[in-house]
Design an enzyme around this catalytic site. Structure first.
Site, PDB file in Angstrom:
ATOM      1  CE  LYS A  22      -1.726   2.356   3.554  1.00  0.00           C
ATOM      2  NZ  LYS A  22      -1.437   3.604   4.264  1.00  0.00           N
ATOM      3  CG  ASN A  23       2.460   2.740   3.550  1.00  0.00           C
ATOM      4  OD1 ASN A  23       1.024   3.475   3.351  1.00  0.00           O
ATOM      5  ND2 ASN A  23       2.776   2.694   4.738  1.00  0.00           N
ATOM      6  CB  CYS A 117      -3.811   7.141  10.937  1.00  0.00           C
ATOM      7  SG  CYS A 117      -4.536   5.770   9.984  1.00  0.00           S
ATOM      8  NE  ARG A 122       0.540  11.049  10.111  1.00  0.00           N
ATOM      9  CZ  ARG A 122      -0.032  10.131   9.237  1.00  0.00           C
ATOM     10  NH1 ARG A 122      -1.131   9.567   9.456  1.00  0.00           N
ATOM     11  NH2 ARG A 122       0.959   9.460   8.414  1.00  0.00           N
ATOM     12  CG  ASP A 307       3.090   1.973   9.252  1.00  0.00           C
ATOM     13  OD1 ASP A 307       2.859   2.722  10.195  1.00  0.00           O
ATOM     14  OD2 ASP A 307       3.618   2.135   8.262  1.00  0.00           O
ATOM     15  NE  ARG A 399      -6.249   5.109   5.477  1.00  0.00           N
ATOM     16  CZ  ARG A 399      -5.507   5.663   5.997  1.00  0.00           C
ATOM     17  NH1 ARG A 399      -5.597   5.936   7.242  1.00  0.00           N
ATOM     18  NH2 ARG A 399      -4.128   5.682   5.608  1.00  0.00           N
TER      19      ARG A 399
HETATM   20  N1  EPU Z   1       7.933  14.374  10.337  1.00  0.00           N
HETATM   21  C1  EPU Z   1       8.328  15.827  10.440  1.00  0.00           C
HETATM   22  N2  EPU Z   1       8.320  16.454   9.438  1.00  0.00           N
HETATM   23  C2  EPU Z   1       7.982  16.078   8.250  1.00  0.00           C
HETATM   24  C3  EPU Z   1       7.694  14.833   8.053  1.00  0.00           C
HETATM   25  C4  EPU Z   1       7.509  14.268   9.063  1.00  0.00           C
HETATM   26  O1  EPU Z   1       8.496  16.216  11.502  1.00  0.00           O
HETATM   27  O2  EPU Z   1       7.827  17.089   7.250  1.00  0.00           O
HETATM   28  C5  EPU Z   1       8.065  13.600  11.478  1.00  0.00           C
HETATM   29  C6  EPU Z   1       6.587  12.949  11.849  1.00  0.00           C
HETATM   30  O3  EPU Z   1       5.811  13.805  12.658  1.00  0.00           O
HETATM   31  C7  EPU Z   1       6.970  11.515  12.386  1.00  0.00           C
HETATM   32  C8  EPU Z   1       8.231  11.093  11.584  1.00  0.00           C
HETATM   33  O4  EPU Z   1       8.907  12.421  11.020  1.00  0.00           O
HETATM   34  O5  EPU Z   1       7.430  11.505  13.622  1.00  0.00           O
HETATM   35  C9  EPU Z   1       8.058  10.036  10.540  1.00  0.00           C
HETATM   36  O6  EPU Z   1       7.051  10.595   9.642  1.00  0.00           O
HETATM   37  P1  EPU Z   1       7.020   9.953   8.061  1.00  0.00           P
HETATM   38  O7  EPU Z   1       7.260  11.267   7.296  1.00  0.00           O
HETATM   39  O8  EPU Z   1       8.118   9.020   7.793  1.00  0.00           O
HETATM   40  O9  EPU Z   1       5.815   9.459   8.120  1.00  0.00           O
HETATM   41  P2  EPU Z   1       4.614   9.529   6.729  1.00  0.00           P
HETATM   42  O10 EPU Z   1       5.354   9.714   5.470  1.00  0.00           O
HETATM   43  O11 EPU Z   1       3.774  10.730   6.953  1.00  0.00           O
HETATM   44  C10 EPU Z   1       4.447   7.092   6.183  1.00  0.00           C
HETATM   45  C11 EPU Z   1       3.344   6.051   6.085  1.00  0.00           C
HETATM   46  C12 EPU Z   1       2.950   5.681   7.479  1.00  0.00           C
HETATM   47  C13 EPU Z   1       4.120   5.151   8.335  1.00  0.00           C
HETATM   48  C14 EPU Z   1       5.308   6.360   8.321  1.00  0.00           C
HETATM   49  C15 EPU Z   1       6.592   5.926   8.955  1.00  0.00           C
HETATM   50  C16 EPU Z   1       2.349   6.494   3.952  1.00  0.00           C
HETATM   51  C17 EPU Z   1       1.077   7.127   3.301  1.00  0.00           C
HETATM   52  N3  EPU Z   1       2.190   6.484   5.279  1.00  0.00           N
HETATM   53  O12 EPU Z   1       3.925   8.305   6.841  1.00  0.00           O
HETATM   54  O13 EPU Z   1       1.907   4.721   7.421  1.00  0.00           O
HETATM   55  O14 EPU Z   1       3.618   5.247   9.763  1.00  0.00           O
HETATM   56  O15 EPU Z   1       5.580   6.608   6.992  1.00  0.00           O
HETATM   57  O16 EPU Z   1       7.111   4.703   8.278  1.00  0.00           O
HETATM   58  O17 EPU Z   1       3.244   6.177   3.369  1.00  0.00           O
HETATM   59  C18 EPU Z   1       0.079   3.295   7.622  1.00  0.00           C
HETATM   60  O18 EPU Z   1       0.541   2.730   6.750  1.00  0.00           O
HETATM   61  O19 EPU Z   1      -0.640   2.590   8.660  1.00  0.00           O
HETATM   62  C19 EPU Z   1       0.837   4.505   7.942  1.00  0.00           C
HETATM   63  C20 EPU Z   1       0.378   5.405   8.880  1.00  0.00           C
END
Ligand code: EPU
Length: 432
Positions: A22-23, A117, A122, A307, A399
């Site tokens: 998915k991701n 979520c 975030r 995750d 989802r």
């Molecule tokens: N963060 C920042 N600034 C940013 C981006 C992230 O401070 O600009 C922080 C976040 O607050 C968090 C950490 O960095 O503490 C990691 O966030 P990341 O950006 O890696 O997460 P994401 O890209 O928003 C994706 C997955 C999530 C998964 C995370 C970590 C997708 C759509 N989502 O989220 O997946 O938990 O990476 O591996 O790819 C799920 O599939 O259930 C899910 C939530």
């Protein structure tokens, strides 16, 4: 109301086929915008997040053709700048990948602040930092993100990420593949889906090197030809079924996986006394003995995936002794613990640390999915518990898990998707 009804306490036996990641899919679909002409994407998981992204793409003017259940042919030649359906984009976190790809292709992009979520704050400051470093102006106001470049377009540069972010790494990659010159992302995330996005982009003519390490180098190209690409199997879906067998007992062959991607998960299960055998592109999981406690720290890849944190905590709630689970990625990812406690789990949360005192068995209850993976954890708890468990708010689970009910039924689980009608006896009938 639609819910899952599970009659648990039964070991699982048989085979489960894992769907596409998915991701990875949620980044690769917006990446199709960067391709000149049609591209064919295989092994796309049929989950609601993907359906929504394809809808966004269609509303932007793309031609999205279904070849078969898991294969789409996407031609984005008809997409024009300014065509983003911002309201629809607000309902899904991954819509932020359209900012990278629209900026990369047209030099202008807009989106609503992404949903998704809720694990506390975030932010997307690292995405914005990347786009800005490449010469874009990014404005966040009234819930909208507006980005545009000057006439020279995006220009490659060196970007150091202050936090290891999957989203920022992928979004900057998307913006950079058609930028002028070379972009270097330092302190990049290394998750398997980062490598998958790079492989997709390269197979369409991009020049991305180093994905899977902390330094990714992208040489901008002028054109990206079409092609065919197959998405990798879903590491987290596979891990979820491994955890389900660990909790409920039994023996299941998890097929269509990349065992290397699962090592961070299987290593912990082995410590807990679960037997794991690698068999080519499948993994056999067997649990015959009582579970042992262990400690888990959720960190970026190759660490234990955040995750999978709710699912492993659920398994640990059934292990003999005390386990400590530390969440290092998200500020607030233990909200589901109150639901598990309703089923008899003994877990004490202090900030980003959960102390899990194993209990002999969980008991059935009515619980709700607080988010996607928390929902999967409730299903695992329900499969292990004697009696009938009701899991509400299952739209979260849909989802990210394709045909979860069917896959679990195939290995002998008694689980049903029940839409409540006026006659409450319906629920019993479905399970009988
Ligand atoms: N963060 C920042 N600034 C940013 C981006 C992230 O401070 O600009 C922080 C976040 O607050 C968090 C950490 O960095 O503490 C990691 O966030 P990341 O950006 O890696 O997460 P994401 O890209 O928003 C994706 C997955 C999530 C998964 C995370 C970590 C997708 C759509 N989502 O989220 O997946 O938990 O990476 O591996 O790819 C799920 O599939 O259930 C899910 C939530």
């Amino acid at each position: 109301m639609t819910e899952y009804v599970i009659r648990g306490g039964k070991p699982l036996h048989g085979e489960i086929e894992i769907s596409g990641a998915k991701n990875a899919a949620v980044a690769i679909i917006p990446a199709a915008l960067l391709v000149d002409g049609p591209c064919r994407i295989e092994n796309i998981p049929q989950v609601s997040d993907v359906t929504l992204l394809l809808k966004i793409l269609r509303e932007m003017g793309a031609d999205v053709r279904t070849v078969n259940k898991h294969t789409m042919e996407i031609d984005c030649s008809g997409v024009r700048p300014g065509s983003e359906p911002t309201e629809l984009m607000g309902s899904i976190r991954a819509s932020y990948y359209f900012i990278g790809s629209m900026l990369g292709k047209f030099g202008t992009a807009r989106s609503a602040m992404p949903g998704g979520c809720d694990f506390g704050v975030r932010p997307i400051d690292q995405h914005v930092k990347g786009f800005t470093a490449m010469g874009a102006e990014v404005d966040v106001r009234d819930g909208l993100i507006l980005a545009h470049t000057g006439p020279e377009g995006l220009v490659g540069t060196r970007i150091y990420l202050d936090v290891v972010s999957v989203g920022a790494t992928m979004n900057i990659m998307l913006a950079a593949v058609r930028a002028k010159g070379r972009t270097v992302i330092e302190n990049a995330a290394k998750e398997p889906h980062i490598v998958d996005l790079a492989n997709f982009l390269n197979s369409m003519g991009a020049d991305v090197k180093g994905a899977g390490t902390s330094i990714i180098k992208i040489n901008g190209v002028e054109h990206m030809r079409g092609g065919t690409y197959s998405i990798i199997p879903d590491q987290i879906e596979a891990g979820t079924y491994l955890a389900a067998v660990a909790a409920a007992g039994g023996e299941v062959l998890i097929k269509n996986v990349i065992p290397k991607h699962l090592e961070c998960i299987t290593a912990k299960l082995v410590e807990m006394g679960v037997e794991i055998e690698e068999r080519g592109d499948a993994v056999l999981v067997r649990r015959t003995k009582p579970l042992r406690s262990t400690n888990v720290k959720a960190t970026p890849y190759p660490g234990f995936p955040t995750d999978m944190q709710p699912q492993i905590t659920t398994v640990l709630s059934l292990a003999e002794g005390t386990s400590v689970v530390t969440e290092e990625v998200w500020d607030d990812r233990f909200r589901y613990v109150s639901q598990l406690s309703r089923m008899g789990a003994n877990i004490h949360v202090e900030g980003k640390v959960a102390v899990v005192q194993g209990v002999k068995a969980l008991r059935s209850a009515t619980v709700r999915a607080c988010d996607l993976r928390a929902g999967a954890a409730m299903v695992i708890a329900g499969l292990s518990a004697e009696g009938v468990t009701h899991v509400e708010n299952i739209y979260y689970i849909e989802r990210g898990y394709e045909r979860l009910v069917e896959k679990l039924r195939d290995v002998g689980a008694e689980i049903a998707l029940v839409t409540e009608t006026e006659d409450p006896s319906d629920k019993v009938e479905v399970l009988a």
